[in-house]
Scaffold this motif. Sequence first.
Motif, PDB file in Angstrom:
ATOM      1  N   ALA A 148      72.037 -40.214  37.528  1.00 45.17           N
ATOM      2  CA  ALA A 148      73.463 -40.395  37.822  1.00 45.17           C
ATOM      3  C   ALA A 148      73.911 -39.712  39.111  1.00 45.17           C
ATOM      4  CB  ALA A 148      74.293 -39.905  36.641  1.00 45.17           C
ATOM      5  N   GLY A 149      73.199 -39.942  40.200  1.00 41.07           N
ATOM      6  CA  GLY A 149      73.606 -39.415  41.491  1.00 41.07           C
ATOM      7  C   GLY A 149      73.319 -37.944  41.718  1.00 41.07           C
ATOM      8  N   VAL A 150      72.613 -37.299  40.821  1.00 42.67           N
ATOM      9  CA  VAL A 150      72.266 -35.889  40.993  1.00 42.67           C
ATOM     10  C   VAL A 150      70.985 -35.817  41.826  1.00 42.67           C
ATOM     11  CG1 VAL A 150      71.620 -33.754  39.813  1.00 42.67           C
ATOM     12  CG2 VAL A 150      73.337 -35.262  38.804  1.00 42.67           C
ATOM     13  N   SER A 151      71.054 -35.124  42.950  1.00 42.98           N
ATOM     14  CA  SER A 151      69.884 -35.016  43.817  1.00 42.98           C
ATOM     15  C   SER A 151      68.809 -34.149  43.159  1.00 42.98           C
ATOM     16  CB  SER A 151      70.274 -34.403  45.163  1.00 42.98           C
ATOM     17  OG  SER A 151      70.557 -33.020  45.015  1.00 42.98           O
ATOM     18  N   PHE A 152      67.599 -34.296  43.646  1.00 44.23           N
ATOM     19  CA  PHE A 152      66.519 -33.468  43.120  1.00 44.23           C
ATOM     20  C   PHE A 152      66.759 -31.994  43.455  1.00 44.23           C
ATOM     21  CE2 PHE A 152      64.357 -37.630  43.163  1.00 44.23           C
ATOM     22  CZ  PHE A 152      64.066 -37.693  41.811  1.00 44.23           C
ATOM     23  N   ALA A 153      67.364 -31.711  44.596  1.00 46.53           N
ATOM     24  CA  ALA A 153      67.698 -30.324  44.933  1.00 46.53           C
ATOM     25  C   ALA A 153      68.696 -29.753  43.925  1.00 46.53           C
ATOM     26  CB  ALA A 153      68.255 -30.237  46.350  1.00 46.53           C
ATOM     27  N   GLU A 154      69.682 -30.549  43.521  1.00 44.62           N
ATOM     28  CA  GLU A 154      70.640 -30.098  42.506  1.00 44.62           C
ATOM     29  C   GLU A 154      69.955 -29.881  41.165  1.00 44.62           C
ATOM     30  OE1 GLU A 154      73.841 -29.053  42.211  1.00 44.62           O
ATOM     31  OE2 GLU A 154      73.717 -28.977  44.383  1.00 44.62           O
ATOM     32  N   ARG A 155      68.976 -30.712  40.864  1.00 44.01           N
ATOM     33  CA  ARG A 155      68.226 -30.537  39.617  1.00 44.01           C
ATOM     34  C   ARG A 155      67.460 -29.222  39.639  1.00 44.01           C
ATOM     35  NH1 ARG A 155      65.716 -36.366  38.448  1.00 44.01           N
ATOM     36  NH2 ARG A 155      64.948 -35.373  36.577  1.00 44.01           N
ATOM     37  N   VAL A 156      66.932 -28.851  40.814  1.00 39.67           N
ATOM     38  CA  VAL A 156      66.260 -27.555  40.955  1.00 39.67           C
ATOM     39  C   VAL A 156      67.251 -26.431  40.649  1.00 39.67           C
ATOM     40  CG1 VAL A 156      65.309 -25.947  42.661  1.00 39.67           C
ATOM     41  CG2 VAL A 156      64.442 -28.287  42.556  1.00 39.67           C
ATOM     42  N   ARG A 191      58.918 -31.153  49.699  1.00 39.63           N
ATOM     43  CA  ARG A 191      59.641 -32.424  49.534  1.00 39.63           C
ATOM     44  C   ARG A 191      59.968 -32.605  48.057  1.00 39.63           C
ATOM     45  NH1 ARG A 191      62.251 -35.182  52.886  1.00 39.63           N
ATOM     46  NH2 ARG A 191      61.842 -37.039  51.674  1.00 39.63           N
ATOM     47  N   LEU A 192      61.191 -33.012  47.783  1.00 35.69           N
ATOM     48  CA  LEU A 192      61.645 -33.216  46.407  1.00 35.69           C
ATOM     49  C   LEU A 192      62.009 -34.692  46.229  1.00 35.69           C
ATOM     50  CD1 LEU A 192      63.988 -30.095  46.161  1.00 35.69           C
ATOM     51  CD2 LEU A 192      61.648 -30.308  45.283  1.00 35.69           C
ATOM     52  N   ASP A 193      61.008 -35.487  45.904  1.00 31.48           N
ATOM     53  CA  ASP A 193      61.221 -36.921  45.746  1.00 31.48           C
ATOM     54  C   ASP A 193      61.048 -37.407  44.314  1.00 31.48           C
ATOM     55  OD1 ASP A 193      61.784 -37.383  48.454  1.00 31.48           O
ATOM     56  OD2 ASP A 193      59.663 -37.585  48.946  1.00 31.48           O
ATOM     57  N   GLY A 194      60.784 -36.507  43.392  1.00 32.11           N
ATOM     58  CA  GLY A 194      60.576 -36.930  42.014  1.00 32.11           C
ATOM     59  C   GLY A 194      60.518 -35.752  41.062  1.00 32.11           C
ATOM     60  N   ASP A 195      60.441 -36.079  39.785  1.00 31.91           N
ATOM     61  CA  ASP A 195      60.384 -35.042  38.754  1.00 31.91           C
ATOM     62  C   ASP A 195      59.180 -34.125  38.923  1.00 31.91           C
ATOM     63  OD1 ASP A 195      62.713 -35.968  37.503  1.00 31.91           O
ATOM     64  OD2 ASP A 195      61.588 -37.399  36.277  1.00 31.91           O
ATOM     65  N   SER A 196      58.040 -34.688  39.322  1.00 32.14           N
ATOM     66  CA  SER A 196      56.846 -33.857  39.492  1.00 32.14           C
ATOM     67  C   SER A 196      57.042 -32.869  40.639  1.00 32.14           C
ATOM     68  CB  SER A 196      55.600 -34.716  39.722  1.00 32.14           C
ATOM     69  OG  SER A 196      55.737 -35.490  40.895  1.00 32.14           O
ATOM     70  N   ASP A 197      57.789 -33.245  41.671  1.00 33.28           N
ATOM     71  CA  ASP A 197      58.082 -32.323  42.776  1.00 33.28           C
ATOM     72  C   ASP A 197      58.981 -31.184  42.308  1.00 33.28           C
ATOM     73  OD1 ASP A 197      56.657 -34.082  44.397  1.00 33.28           O
ATOM     74  OD2 ASP A 197      58.465 -35.113  45.087  1.00 33.28           O
TER      75      ASP A 197
END
Length: 131
Positions: free
Chosen positions: A7-15, A88-94
């Motif tokens: 829902a528009g949350v960047s991977f950096a925000e997920r971190v 690089r944060l392009d996915g859940d594994s990153d």
Amino acid sequence: MGSIPQAGVSFAERVVDQLRGWPALSVCRVDCGGSRGLALSTRQIVHLHSANEAELYLTWPVIQRMHEVLVDSERVMLVPGEDWVRVRLDGDSDVRLFTSLVSVAIQANSAAVRECHQPVAPCPKHRLTSV
């Protein structure tokens, strides 16, 4: 490879969302600009300059020790002699890789935090913008 952030949350925000609950870390504004980061006590160890890239103060001794693994990951960018690494944060594994590396960075920086808050080398982004 990558997956679409929820829902528009960047991977950096997920971190940030994952790490904000860690008792050793606090969310902060980074010294090198308007972006966000995470600090261990007053020592900034994570900088999030964009939605898909993060910098981590891993320390040169740890980088040397883990060099082969870091290079083999193909997600981590190293600069010889630097204490910071870029991921690089392009996915859940990153995000999982970065979170694991933050745990290593906490261990690497804990002694320095106890020793009179030794200064951290400026992040590479800061050096590029101050030249």
